[in-house]
Design an enzyme around this catalytic site. Structure first.
Site, mmCIF file in Angstrom:
data_model
loop_
_atom_site.group_PDB
_atom_site.id
_atom_site.type_symbol
_atom_site.label_atom_id
_atom_site.label_comp_id
_atom_site.label_asym_id
_atom_site.label_seq_id
_atom_site.Cartn_x
_atom_site.Cartn_y
_atom_site.Cartn_z
ATOM 1 N N CYS A 28 0.924 -1.095 -0.178
ATOM 2 C CA CYS A 28 0.062 -0.047 0.163
ATOM 3 C C CYS A 28 0.896 1.043 0.039
ATOM 4 O O CYS A 28 0.612 2.234 -0.718
ATOM 5 C CB CYS A 28 -1.032 -0.036 1.148
ATOM 6 S SG CYS A 28 -1.876 1.324 1.452
ATOM 7 N N GLU B 96 -4.257 -6.258 -2.267
ATOM 8 C CA GLU B 96 -4.651 -4.606 -2.955
ATOM 9 C C GLU B 96 -5.279 -4.868 -4.212
ATOM 10 O O GLU B 96 -6.228 -4.292 -4.500
ATOM 11 C CB GLU B 96 -3.169 -4.033 -3.184
ATOM 12 C CG GLU B 96 -2.484 -3.615 -2.286
ATOM 13 C CD GLU B 96 -3.115 -2.218 -1.595
ATOM 14 O OE1 GLU B 96 -4.293 -1.746 -2.227
ATOM 15 O OE2 GLU B 96 -2.855 -1.759 -0.471
#
Length: 216
Positions: free
Chosen positions: A133, A204
């Protein structure tokens, strides 16, 4: 360098994360507003738990340098990204009244996985779990900006693009990547880190997908 080794070892899933359909549609402005708002709402809740993950990172610190790093980035998440999302979401969503029932299964799976890594592993394990991230958004922001900068004036997602392509975010991310690259690891440790990295990058990519489908 450690982070580049992780990317190379997990090239296919990393590419699917950076160039997911959600990202490409956000880039060209064709992403429907309700899907973008769904993503922002989930990401707002994600970032609260992501900030908590930095508290876990701090607990795993072995020295003052690691502790300072964890605390600095936790503060950056709280004062920077969360406030940005809050300002955007106030256009249509009351963020102060969001609760656990609003959190998607994908969101829960991702943040709780990161916390489990920190609880069962060490500082570096947790740092790698956070890296997809922290660093990935800078890679995405930079590329999206490059591909859409000539049409940004009237772009529906201009504020989001400028945030993640902006100098401040890029600088913070570069610091994260450089810090991660200070670690030298054995082959056995690298294999463990690569497994963690693969999982968080998968999560993700799934975060983009569940936003595209608006799947709670």
């Amino acid at each position: 360098m450690l982070f580049q080794r992780l990317i190379k070892e997990n090239a296919a899933i990393w590419d699917s994360y950076l160039h997911h359909c959600f990202v490409k549609r956000l880039e060209d402005g064709s992403l429907e507003k309700e899907k973008f708002l769904f993503y922002l709402k989930q990401d707002y809740m994600y970032l609260i738990n992501y900030a908590k993950c930095y508290a876990r990172l701090a607990l795993n610190a072995d020295n003052a340098k690691e502790l300072r790093f964890a605390m600095k980035f936790q503060q950056y998440i709280i004062e920077g990204e969360i406030e940005l999302h809050k300002s955007i979401l106030q256009l249509g969503i009351d963020v102060d009244n969001l609760c656990a029932k609003d959190e998607s299964i994908t969101n829960i799976a991702y943040t709780r996985y990161m916390l489990s890594v920190g609880e069962s592993g060490d500082f570096l394990d947790m740092l790698v779990a956070l890296s997809a991230c922290a660093i990935g958004y800078a890679y995405i922001g930079k590329e999206v900006f490059k591909n859409s900068q000539h049409s940004l004036e009237n772009h529906p997602y201009r504020e989001w693009i400028l945030t993640y392509a902006g100098e401040e975010f890029q600088k913070e991310t570069q610091e994260f990547e450089e810090f991660l690259n200070t670690y030298n690891v054995s082959d056995e440790k690298f294999n463990k880190l690569s497994h963690i990295f693969h999982n968080v990058v998968r999560l993700e990519a799934e975060f983009w997908q569940h936003a595209l489908e608006m799947r709670v």
